[in-house]
Design a protein around this motif. Structure first.
Motif, PDB file in Angstrom:
ATOM      1  N   UNK A 263       0.853  -1.176   0.000  1.00  0.00           N
ATOM      2  CA  UNK A 263       0.000   0.000   0.000  1.00  0.00           C
ATOM      3  C   UNK A 263       0.896   1.235   0.000  1.00  0.00           C
ATOM      4  N   UNK A 264       0.395   2.306  -0.561  1.00  0.00           N
ATOM      5  CA  UNK A 264       1.170   3.542  -0.708  1.00  0.00           C
ATOM      6  C   UNK A 264       0.326   4.725  -0.291  1.00  0.00           C
ATOM      7  N   UNK A 265       0.973   5.750   0.244  1.00  0.00           N
ATOM      8  CA  UNK A 265       0.318   7.012   0.542  1.00  0.00           C
ATOM      9  C   UNK A 265       1.274   8.114   0.106  1.00  0.00           C
ATOM     10  N   UNK A 266       0.717   9.150  -0.524  1.00  0.00           N
ATOM     11  CA  UNK A 266       1.545  10.245  -1.029  1.00  0.00           C
ATOM     12  C   UNK A 266       0.723  11.518  -1.084  1.00  0.00           C
ATOM     13  N   UNK A 267       1.393  12.639  -1.028  1.00  0.00           N
ATOM     14  CA  UNK A 267       0.731  13.917  -1.267  1.00  0.00           C
ATOM     15  C   UNK A 267       0.372  13.970  -2.745  1.00  0.00           C
ATOM     16  N   UNK A 268      -0.850  14.372  -3.047  1.00  0.00           N
ATOM     17  CA  UNK A 268      -1.296  14.449  -4.437  1.00  0.00           C
ATOM     18  C   UNK A 268      -0.339  15.323  -5.237  1.00  0.00           C
ATOM     19  N   UNK A 269       0.085  14.819  -6.378  1.00  0.00           N
ATOM     20  CA  UNK A 269       1.022  15.522  -7.238  1.00  0.00           C
ATOM     21  C   UNK A 269       2.481  15.203  -6.929  1.00  0.00           C
ATOM     22  N   UNK A 270       2.712  14.496  -5.839  1.00  0.00           N
ATOM     23  CA  UNK A 270       4.075  14.124  -5.455  1.00  0.00           C
ATOM     24  C   UNK A 270       4.165  12.616  -5.209  1.00  0.00           C
ATOM     25  N   UNK A 271       3.504  11.842  -6.062  1.00  0.00           N
ATOM     26  CA  UNK A 271       3.424  10.408  -5.882  1.00  0.00           C
ATOM     27  C   UNK A 271       4.792   9.722  -5.924  1.00  0.00           C
ATOM     28  N   UNK A 272       5.786  10.348  -6.542  1.00  0.00           N
ATOM     29  CA  UNK A 272       7.120   9.746  -6.584  1.00  0.00           C
ATOM     30  C   UNK A 272       7.775   9.752  -5.202  1.00  0.00           C
TER      31      UNK A 272
END
Length: 63
Positions: free
Chosen positions: A28-37
């Motif tokens: 599973x992954x969580x990221x700030x939108x627009x900074x998925x890398x």
């Protein structure tokens, strides 16, 4: 690297938007939108526990 399937961004009131994602191997992954890398990776169970705590108001400062 496996392809990550991202959900639509979730935006808290007055806060950054974040996205949740999963891959075919169960990560599973969580990221700030627009900074998925720049994502954090964990198991689906760990991410599920985090989200349930946020929704229960235990960690609303994270939003």
């Amino acid at each position: 690297m496996d392809e990550i399937t991202w959900e639509e961004p979730f935006c808290g009131e007055g806060n950054s938007c974040f996205r949740l994602g999963t891959d075919p191997t169960g990560n599973a992954y969580i990221a700030i939108a627009g900074q998925e890398e720049n994502r954090l990776t964990d198991s689906r169970d760990a991410l599920r526990a985090l989200i349930l705590d946020i929704k229960a108001g235990k960690a609303d400062h994270l939003l």
